[in-house]
Motif scaffolding. Structure first.
Motif, PDB file in Angstrom:
ATOM      1  N   ASP A 449     -16.884 -57.984  33.730  1.00  0.00           N
ATOM      2  CA  ASP A 449     -15.624 -57.428  34.232  1.00  0.00           C
ATOM      3  C   ASP A 449     -15.162 -58.144  35.490  1.00  0.00           C
ATOM      4  OD1 ASP A 449     -13.744 -55.663  33.372  1.00  0.00           O
ATOM      5  OD2 ASP A 449     -14.491 -53.955  34.521  1.00  0.00           O
ATOM      6  N   THR A 452     -13.867 -61.753  34.713  1.00  0.00           N
ATOM      7  CA  THR A 452     -12.689 -61.864  33.850  1.00  0.00           C
ATOM      8  C   THR A 452     -11.424 -61.931  34.701  1.00  0.00           C
ATOM      9  OG1 THR A 452     -13.742 -60.683  32.021  1.00  0.00           O
ATOM     10  CG2 THR A 452     -11.334 -60.718  32.061  1.00  0.00           C
ATOM     11  N   SER A 454      -7.325 -61.969  34.305  1.00  0.00           N
ATOM     12  CA  SER A 454      -6.202 -61.760  33.382  1.00  0.00           C
ATOM     13  C   SER A 454      -4.964 -61.391  34.190  1.00  0.00           C
ATOM     14  CB  SER A 454      -6.526 -60.662  32.372  1.00  0.00           C
ATOM     15  OG  SER A 454      -6.855 -59.456  33.026  1.00  0.00           O
ATOM     16  N   THR A 471      -9.583 -54.607  32.368  1.00  0.00           N
ATOM     17  CA  THR A 471      -9.954 -54.389  30.964  1.00  0.00           C
ATOM     18  C   THR A 471      -9.858 -52.937  30.538  1.00  0.00           C
ATOM     19  OG1 THR A 471     -12.275 -54.218  31.652  1.00  0.00           O
ATOM     20  CG2 THR A 471     -11.524 -56.371  30.891  1.00  0.00           C
ATOM     21  N   THR A 488      -5.444 -62.943  29.006  1.00  0.00           N
ATOM     22  CA  THR A 488      -6.719 -63.324  29.616  1.00  0.00           C
ATOM     23  C   THR A 488      -6.729 -64.820  29.910  1.00  0.00           C
ATOM     24  OG1 THR A 488      -7.883 -61.559  28.424  1.00  0.00           O
ATOM     25  CG2 THR A 488      -9.222 -63.344  29.316  1.00  0.00           C
ATOM     26  N   ASP A 491     -12.199 -65.345  30.313  1.00  0.00           N
ATOM     27  CA  ASP A 491     -12.964 -64.213  29.782  1.00  0.00           C
ATOM     28  C   ASP A 491     -14.363 -64.251  30.388  1.00  0.00           C
ATOM     29  OD1 ASP A 491     -14.385 -62.339  28.284  1.00  0.00           O
ATOM     30  OD2 ASP A 491     -13.211 -62.722  26.474  1.00  0.00           O
ATOM     31  N   GLY A 492     -14.697 -63.214  31.159  1.00  0.00           N
ATOM     32  CA  GLY A 492     -15.976 -63.194  31.857  1.00  0.00           C
ATOM     33  C   GLY A 492     -17.187 -63.263  30.955  1.00  0.00           C
TER      34      GLY A 492
END
Length: 500
Positions: A449, A452, A454, A471, A488, A491-492
């Motif tokens: 999380d 990530t 975005s 998210t 995104t 993406d983690g």
């Protein structure tokens, strides 16, 4: 039968206890008792597997639509008690009411509390799952309590299994555990997810479509809450437990474990009090080579957890439905049974670790292949057919490798355990191993999380409408109200998965 023909009917009371007639009658009685006891054990283990299937299987998929990975990281803490139950297993084994029953002292009240908890939770669990701003802390506390109760119930049932069955049928105890736990897990994961899915029910079970599944989480939990209470009452009324006799007891505090099977205790472990058991555990932990083994067991699976925990959730993002995941779990079950037998035979030699190392290496290769598949599969409403079959193949191969690793690991533990304190030794090793599989989930979900990146991007002109689009469902809804969509950038999952 020949002996019976020569006995006068007036002298039946004088038959010797060693006569074939008496022996056959006694053996039949024991067999009937064993059959009833096997049924009881399977039922008690099945009850235990139901909440475990919800926590480890179904709930992460149901929570995913509204919860962020950070929130899922918090929820994964629910699994910790089942991995750490060795810490309080001596208390369960040593504190009881002999008049009520050594094991029923714990099993009956625990199941009654669990039943009431499930019934109480059934009134609000659906609304919690549907809430955009989900109260993950309340959800975690609820299921954490459920897992603590079932972990404690498992301690008591494991110990009771050793005295409930006759010596001739004692080997069936682990079979009862396997059938019961897997049955409960299967009901809460595969069956529940399928009937909870509107897509599955509309496709296979309904004439007219609906946006809801046939089985809600509330109805499922209410049903099992009632079952817990009914089974507890039946246990009190119809199942007698022999008074505890330390001189002949075949169980010990160390038996109630996180081990996946029920094993018998050497005589050297009998009659230990609580302090004695904890002292025994400490003596094992301070052995010269144990610290190296502990570090290995706690960390060797860290590289696999990202794919095992987040991989299925990412597959749902690219179009794999949760009922497909449930179907995969169903098809994996017979593969697990077959590989358990094969792995047991391969691990009987002097080098069980050779099977372990090979299987572990294969697991890392499969994890890399799953990682690559998720990378190249475009997000969509439905996963491409080729990717679908590749995912299924990878799941089956991972099941084979994971089962072979697990069985060979058990063979290694048996080989190195001190026979004088074998039960405690095995219990401790399995507890450390289970915790090594559990603890990385929370930090890895949290890292995904945090890594990530975005943005909320306008669907009209592509302008950036927000700096960060989290998210969780609340952030996505906020972006939608701005006439945008979450895009995104990084993406983690991929940096975390790559570092393995």
């Amino acid at each position: 039968m020949v002996a019976v023909e020569h006995i006068d009917h007036n002298d039946e009371d004088e038959m010797s206890d060693t006569s074939p007639y008496h022996h056959t009658e006694s053996q039949q009685s024991k067999d009937n008792d064993d059959r009833h006891n096997i049924a009881w054990l399977i039922l008690l283990y099945l009850i235990q597997g139901v909440p475990l299937g919800l926590v480890f299987g179904a709930m992460p998929f149901l929570l995913q639509k509204n919860a962020s990975y950070t929130q899922l990281a918090l929820f994964s803490v629910c699994g910790y008690p089942y991995s750490l139950k060795l810490l309080w297993s001596p208390i369960v084994d040593c504190c009881f009411s002999d008049s009520f029953g050594r094991r029923k002292t714990w099993i009956v009240p625990i199941q009654l509390v669990a039943g009431l908890l499930f019934i109480y939770s059934s009134y609000f669990v659906d609304s919690m799952l549907d809430a955009k701003d989900i109260n993950i802390l309340q959800f975690t506390i609820l299921f954490f309590i459920a897992v603590v109760l079932m972990a404690t119930q498992d301690i008591a049932v494991d110990g009771w299994a050793l005295t409930m069955l006759s010596k001739a049928k004692l080997s069936y105890a682990s079979t009862c555990q396997t059938i019961g736990l897997n049955g409960g897990y299967f009901l809460s994961f595969t069956i529940f997810l399928a009937f909870n899915s509107a897509e599955f029910c509309n496709k296979y079970l309904r004439s007219y479509p609906s946006d809801k599944g046939l089985l809600s989480a509330s109805a499922y939990m209410f049903f099992w809450g009632c079952i817990y209470i009914v089974v507890s009452i039946l246990l009190v009324m119809f199942k007698h437990e022999s008074p505890f006799n330390p001189s002949v007891s075949s169980s010990s505090p160390s038996l109630s474990s996180s081990s996946s099977s029920v094993s018998s205790s050497p005589s050297g472990e009998d009659n230990l009090n609580i302090r004695g058991v904890y002292r025994q555990i400490w003596s094992i932990l301070t052995l010269p080579n144990m610290k190296y083994l502990i570090v290995s067991l706690l960390f060797y699976r860290v590289g696999l957890v990202a794919t095992e925990t987040i991989g299925p959730l990412k597959l749902m993002e690219v179009g794999l439905h949760k009922e497909d995941m449930a179907l995969f779990a169903l098809l994996q079950f017979p593969v697990t049974m077959v590989c358990s037998i094969v792995g047991g035979k391969l691990s009987k030699g002097n080098s069980p670790l050779s099977v372990f190392i090979t299987a572990l290496q294969f697991e890392f290769i499969l994890a890399g292949m799953m990682y690559a598949l998720i990378w190249v599969t475009p997000k969509g409403a439905t996963i491409p057919t080729t990717s679908y079959y590749l995912v299924f193949l990878l799941f089956v191969l991972e099941t084979i490798a994971g089962t072979m690793r697990f069985v060979s690991q058990g063979g290694f533990f048996l080989k190195i355990s001190d026979k004088n304190i074998g039960g405690t030794y095995l219990t401790l090793l399995n507890t450390i191993t289970n915790f090594g599989s559990t603890w990385p989930k929370s930090p890895i979900l949290f890292l995904v999380d945090r890594l990530t990146i975005s943005r909320c991007v306008s669907v009209e002109n592509g302008d950036i409408l927000g700096q960060q689009c989290s998210t969780d469902a609340l952030s996505r809804d906020h972006c939608s109200r701005l006439h945008g969509s979450c895009v995104t950038i990084i993406d983690g999952y991929f940096p975390v998965g790559f570092t393995r």
